[in-house]
Design a protein around this motif. Sequence first.
Motif, PDB file in Angstrom:
ATOM      1  N   MET A 122     -28.878  39.434 -41.961  1.00 15.11           N
ATOM      2  CA  MET A 122     -28.234  38.124 -41.966  1.00 15.11           C
ATOM      3  C   MET A 122     -27.687  37.789 -40.574  1.00 15.11           C
ATOM      4  O   MET A 122     -28.019  36.747 -40.010  1.00 15.11           O
ATOM      5  CB  MET A 122     -27.091  38.076 -42.998  1.00 15.11           C
ATOM      6  CG  MET A 122     -27.564  38.091 -44.429  1.00 15.11           C
ATOM      7  SD  MET A 122     -28.702  36.750 -44.835  1.00 15.11           S
ATOM      8  CE  MET A 122     -27.609  35.354 -44.981  1.00 15.11           C
ATOM      9  N   ASN A 123     -26.818  38.652 -40.058  1.00 17.00           N
ATOM     10  CA  ASN A 123     -26.297  38.436 -38.703  1.00 17.00           C
ATOM     11  C   ASN A 123     -25.753  39.759 -38.190  1.00 17.00           C
ATOM     12  O   ASN A 123     -24.739  40.261 -38.695  1.00 17.00           O
ATOM     13  CB  ASN A 123     -25.189  37.373 -38.707  1.00 17.00           C
ATOM     14  CG  ASN A 123     -24.993  36.785 -37.330  1.00 17.00           C
ATOM     15  OD1 ASN A 123     -25.207  37.465 -36.323  1.00 17.00           O
ATOM     16  ND2 ASN A 123     -24.598  35.523 -37.272  1.00 17.00           N
ATOM     17  N   PHE A 124     -26.420  40.306 -37.215  1.00 17.87           N
ATOM     18  CA  PHE A 124     -26.076  41.656 -36.771  1.00 17.87           C
ATOM     19  C   PHE A 124     -26.096  41.718 -35.253  1.00 17.87           C
ATOM     20  O   PHE A 124     -27.065  41.303 -34.620  1.00 17.87           O
ATOM     21  CB  PHE A 124     -27.085  42.660 -37.346  1.00 17.87           C
ATOM     22  CG  PHE A 124     -26.686  44.083 -37.150  1.00 17.87           C
ATOM     23  CD1 PHE A 124     -25.498  44.568 -37.675  1.00 17.87           C
ATOM     24  CD2 PHE A 124     -27.504  44.960 -36.444  1.00 17.87           C
ATOM     25  CE1 PHE A 124     -25.126  45.895 -37.501  1.00 17.87           C
ATOM     26  CE2 PHE A 124     -27.140  46.284 -36.273  1.00 17.87           C
ATOM     27  CZ  PHE A 124     -25.937  46.755 -36.792  1.00 17.87           C
ATOM     28  N   GLN A 125     -24.960  42.200 -34.696  1.00 21.31           N
ATOM     29  CA  GLN A 125     -24.867  42.345 -33.249  1.00 21.31           C
ATOM     30  C   GLN A 125     -25.078  43.814 -32.899  1.00 21.31           C
ATOM     31  O   GLN A 125     -24.295  44.673 -33.319  1.00 21.31           O
ATOM     32  CB  GLN A 125     -23.490  41.883 -32.766  1.00 21.31           C
ATOM     33  CG  GLN A 125     -23.402  41.732 -31.275  1.00 21.31           C
ATOM     34  CD  GLN A 125     -22.194  40.893 -30.875  1.00 21.31           C
ATOM     35  OE1 GLN A 125     -21.252  40.712 -31.651  1.00 21.31           O
ATOM     36  NE2 GLN A 125     -22.218  40.381 -29.656  1.00 21.31           N
ATOM     37  N   LYS A 126     -26.157  44.083 -32.174  1.00 17.39           N
ATOM     38  CA  LYS A 126     -26.460  45.460 -31.827  1.00 17.39           C
ATOM     39  C   LYS A 126     -25.574  45.924 -30.675  1.00 17.39           C
ATOM     40  O   LYS A 126     -24.856  45.126 -30.075  1.00 17.39           O
ATOM     41  CB  LYS A 126     -27.940  45.591 -31.461  1.00 17.39           C
ATOM     42  CG  LYS A 126     -28.846  45.301 -32.654  1.00 17.39           C
ATOM     43  CD  LYS A 126     -30.287  45.504 -32.320  1.00 17.39           C
ATOM     44  CE  LYS A 126     -31.140  45.248 -33.551  1.00 17.39           C
ATOM     45  NZ  LYS A 126     -32.562  45.239 -33.271  1.00 17.39           N
TER      46      LYS A 126
ATOM     47  N   PHE B 120     -30.942  36.222 -40.350  1.00 17.45           N
ATOM     48  CA  PHE B 120     -31.225  34.887 -40.888  1.00 17.45           C
ATOM     49  C   PHE B 120     -30.114  33.908 -40.541  1.00 17.45           C
ATOM     50  O   PHE B 120     -30.374  32.787 -40.089  1.00 17.45           O
ATOM     51  CB  PHE B 120     -31.422  34.967 -42.408  1.00 17.45           C
ATOM     52  CG  PHE B 120     -31.911  33.682 -42.999  1.00 17.45           C
ATOM     53  CD1 PHE B 120     -33.261  33.483 -43.238  1.00 17.45           C
ATOM     54  CD2 PHE B 120     -31.033  32.649 -43.299  1.00 17.45           C
ATOM     55  CE1 PHE B 120     -33.718  32.270 -43.762  1.00 17.45           C
ATOM     56  CE2 PHE B 120     -31.479  31.448 -43.819  1.00 17.45           C
ATOM     57  CZ  PHE B 120     -32.823  31.265 -44.053  1.00 17.45           C
ATOM     58  N   ASP B 121     -28.859  34.299 -40.785  1.00 14.25           N
ATOM     59  CA  ASP B 121     -27.746  33.384 -40.503  1.00 14.25           C
ATOM     60  C   ASP B 121     -27.699  33.016 -39.019  1.00 14.25           C
ATOM     61  O   ASP B 121     -27.429  31.864 -38.664  1.00 14.25           O
ATOM     62  CB  ASP B 121     -26.410  34.022 -40.913  1.00 14.25           C
ATOM     63  CG  ASP B 121     -26.077  33.761 -42.380  1.00 14.25           C
ATOM     64  OD1 ASP B 121     -26.811  32.981 -43.023  1.00 14.25           O
ATOM     65  OD2 ASP B 121     -25.091  34.342 -42.873  1.00 14.25           O
ATOM     66  N   TYR B 122     -27.938  34.008 -38.170  1.00 13.37           N
ATOM     67  CA  TYR B 122     -27.929  33.743 -36.727  1.00 13.37           C
ATOM     68  C   TYR B 122     -29.028  32.738 -36.374  1.00 13.37           C
ATOM     69  O   TYR B 122     -28.784  31.745 -35.682  1.00 13.37           O
ATOM     70  CB  TYR B 122     -28.124  35.048 -35.952  1.00 13.37           C
ATOM     71  CG  TYR B 122     -28.237  34.837 -34.467  1.00 13.37           C
ATOM     72  CD1 TYR B 122     -27.097  34.599 -33.700  1.00 13.37           C
ATOM     73  CD2 TYR B 122     -29.481  34.856 -33.833  1.00 13.37           C
ATOM     74  CE1 TYR B 122     -27.203  34.380 -32.328  1.00 13.37           C
ATOM     75  CE2 TYR B 122     -29.587  34.643 -32.475  1.00 13.37           C
ATOM     76  CZ  TYR B 122     -28.450  34.405 -31.731  1.00 13.37           C
ATOM     77  OH  TYR B 122     -28.549  34.176 -30.381  1.00 13.37           O
TER      78      TYR B 122
END
Lengths: 268, 289
Positions: free
Chosen positions: B57-61, B69-71
């Motif tokens: 959905m929204n993940f900052q590595k 998806f949200d990003y």
Amino acid sequence: MTGPGDPALAAERSAKPRGRRGDLTIFVAGGVVCVIAFVLEPSEGRSSIDAAAMLLSYVGICLAVRQGVQEIQTHQADDDAPGWWSRFVATLTARPRSTVAGLVTVLAAATFLTWYYTSASSIPVTGDIRVAAVSEEPADDSTPAGLTDCYVDGERRTEEGTGAPTADCTQLRISLPGDPPPRGHVTFLPVLHNPAATGSCVAAAEIVLTPVVDNVPRVPVRGPSGRPVDIPISGGTSAVHVLAEVDQRHDDLACRVSLTVTRAVLHD
Amino acid sequence: MATASRRALIAFSCAATLVLASGCGPASESETHEECASLLGVQGRVVIGMHSDQPGMNFQKTDSTRGGFDYDFAQWLGSYCGLNVVEQNLGTTQREGELQDEDGADLVIGSYSITDERKEDISFAGPYMKTKQGVMVRSDSGIESAADLRGKKVCAARSSTSWDQMKENLSGIVAVQEEGFGVCTQKLLAGTVDAVSTDQLLLYGYAEEFGGLQVLPDEQFGNAELYGIGIDHGDAELCEFLDDAILQALISGWWVQTFENNFPDYLDPADFKPDDGDLTECPDPEAEP
């Protein structure tokens, strides 16, 4: 002897325009009240014809009274008798046609108003309707009754995790006062509430209201929560009730909503 | 003569069609940009609140790159509106407050479930995604169904709908509350808790990202989780505008393509894609309480 500088004459002259202004103010104020009622009544779920009847009667009465007062004032100066009744009789004698016309107008307006409010006006019945839950399960003493909540179409996971439905009721039966009700339509304001912290159940729901007249169900009327719904119920010879159901358009089986009728008005 | 009249009629019809088409067609891109900025009350940029710990959905590595998806949806919406997106990381408990704060985010796109309770404080456009709640466990845990969770520690995020539904639907568990599902997942990997419960779509994202985890495929419960765009309370005009944007994303093929880019192949986009008719969440200004 009086002259142009006489204070009594000056007071009489200034009193006449003030009297006319007073008449006009009362007339306009009454008209404004009627118009406001005319605008507001439909939003209350009642018929605007009520307000129209009020407006018509008010105008009739105002015109007749105003005409009568003017006639009496016209003859006031000529009449030495101090009493109001004497002046009225003098006016009636001097101008019989216009006075009788005024009286007839007042009587007609009052009669119309009386007839309208007893036979055709809207009747708020919010406190008089009887609401009972209709369940697919056998009737139970604990079944909610009165203007109360009815949880519709629920699904709850049981201890065993089987997801068995435990709907408290499937319908509300709303009985209207009167046998049959004295008007041909009823307007309800139904409101849904989702008691749970989860789920979006209200916006996607429609309330389906089916009038049952002489034990024959008629065409259902649908509406969203918080909007007045007008239901035709005319032509019955015995008690009328309305069955209320909730239709979840997005088929979320876990939605349980309470349905409350917050306003009910009978009208034509 | 008859032919001349017919030609004149055809010419008139064509001209009328052109005039009507030019006046009644869809809004131009610049008109859409202008309307969006006006409804949001912004110029040039829009601040969108979002999560940063939800793979899929929204993940900052760790290298600060983001995805999900949200990003992607936030970026697409920014482009639709002709605005630069300023990302603002939010926790689950901060979302309503950010929208209510005048200096806070303009929108929230953060796996934000639409609920009637939340709608008392804020409003939602959408939904743009739908899922249901599920359970994720370690692959070697031996847990195969919800019945096996009795007496086990199950984690959910504070102030989330998952927390409420987990307590209501999973009987006999030891409920553990954390600040976010990222924390819950770390605890699951560390063996501090036995399971994590939240929306299945999020769980599939975590399982894909971290490995050694699995989503119990047959365990779905609770209300449908409908993800919406969080907006100011009662802003019906902005809501309608955003619903039109979501509809564009749904029917243009963008939605399916983006879903497939962000989630495992074995998930069917149709199971998570809302229908056009689901876009019913905008506030009704005429409804009485």
